[in-house]
Design an enzyme around this catalytic site. Sequence first.
Site, PDB file in Angstrom:
ATOM      1  N   ASP A 249      44.766  36.367  36.763  1.00 47.17           N
ATOM      2  CA  ASP A 249      45.109  36.921  38.137  1.00 47.17           C
ATOM      3  C   ASP A 249      46.642  37.477  38.042  1.00 47.17           C
ATOM      4  O   ASP A 249      46.527  38.594  38.756  1.00 47.17           O
ATOM      5  CB  ASP A 249      45.148  35.582  38.982  1.00 47.17           C
ATOM      6  CG  ASP A 249      45.078  35.752  40.466  1.00 47.17           C
ATOM      7  OD1 ASP A 249      44.804  37.035  40.930  1.00 47.17           O
ATOM      8  OD2 ASP A 249      44.938  35.017  41.341  1.00 47.17           O
ATOM      9  N   ASP A 253      46.924  41.941  37.655  1.00 44.93           N
ATOM     10  CA  ASP A 253      47.584  42.896  38.722  1.00 44.93           C
ATOM     11  C   ASP A 253      48.671  43.438  38.283  1.00 44.93           C
ATOM     12  O   ASP A 253      49.139  44.658  38.551  1.00 44.93           O
ATOM     13  CB  ASP A 253      48.021  41.709  40.173  1.00 44.93           C
ATOM     14  CG  ASP A 253      46.812  41.649  41.146  1.00 44.93           C
ATOM     15  OD1 ASP A 253      45.818  42.084  40.806  1.00 44.93           O
ATOM     16  OD2 ASP A 253      47.160  40.920  42.240  1.00 44.93           O
TER      17      ASP A 253
END
Length: 368
Positions: A249, A253
Amino acid sequence: MTTGSLLILAGDGIGPEVMVEVRKVIGWFGANRGLDFDISEDLVGGAAYDAHGTPLTDATMAHAQEVDAVLLGAVGGPKYDVLDFSVKPERGLLRLRKEMDLYANLRPAQCFDALADFSSLKKDVVAGLNIMIVRELTSGVYFGEPRGIIKEGNERVGINTQRYTESEIARVARSAFELARRRDNRVCSMEKANVMESGVLWRDVVQEVHDAEYADVELSHMYADAGAMQLTRWPKQFDVIVTDNLFGDLLSDLAAMLTGSLGMLPSASLGAPMANGRPKALYEPVHGSAPDIAGQGKANPIACVLSFAMALRYSFDKGDEAAMLEAAVEKVLADGVRTADLMQADGGSPVSTSEMGDAIVAALETLN
Ligand code: NAD
């Protein structure tokens, strides 16, 4: 024989706007490269709630399980903020991911030379960057039990559990190795084996799958914190990175933002192979429904167009056409065609969503 079946779920906000441009691209491949998709369209998110009182009907869910690939635009919008959590637009997307058991989330970080100035890093660090982060999407600390907030004596304690089974690790490792074979044949696996038992198991299982089935692929291991540093220091050292849900995650990003605008970022979520050998698959841009610009013809359709390019490559085995589409996007950007989100402060005038789609189709024409 058709090329395959594709379910289009345009969704809300700018979703339907960018999907119109993808349809132009699909039309071009049909007319010029003989690709013949069996296309169906349906509602998801707020649009499905408005029509049916649910963000994803059972019939749409069942259809998504049958097709070769689902292409989704975006869901959500302020109009739906007041809805109960159980029928919020995002629940439609989460249901698709969960019931299709899409355990491998692919997030490419690719920097088109013409946009290298958009990165917060130095141009030579990002120009030509092309890496892929594979994030485990259905297990790990976001799902592990026990979880919750409990009372211990006089204070509250927040609990989440990182839990991975061998088979969960092995299947996402296989996805990463398969991908690497289509790219530069290198995988770097990231965990925290120095401080977490689940990390020790992760490292062992990835190594075992490699040794037994993918010895031809170059495998390295890195602690995820060191990986974050290396991603900002010299990201071009990587080809495919495979990591768990939580680290993925964060790292995906981070890696995505190395390359600039949200309007440029595609993604794929893949599951187990179906009877025809193709993986269960959902392709979608990383961005949301962008209510601030919806309906104004300002949205950049490239993230959705590049998501379709991923579908061509990973679901329909049309790597040449995928590369052609990516080259068309590269050409358009090199020619200085820009939607508003890609404009530098100093200037020029932006093109509309529709003009960007037309420019990509025109570039395909010159590359054919
Ligand atoms: P967002 O991604 O929709 O927008 C963030 C910013 O980026 C906005 O200023 C927007 O105008 C801009 N932007 C996004 N995509 C763009 C594009 N293609 N071209 C040009 N500019 C673009 O995120 P948000 O504003 O936090 O969320 C808006 C809604 O979307 C919320 O309802 C949220 O829940 C939902 N959402 C959905 C998804 C999804 O469908 N996968 C993902 C994120 C957010």
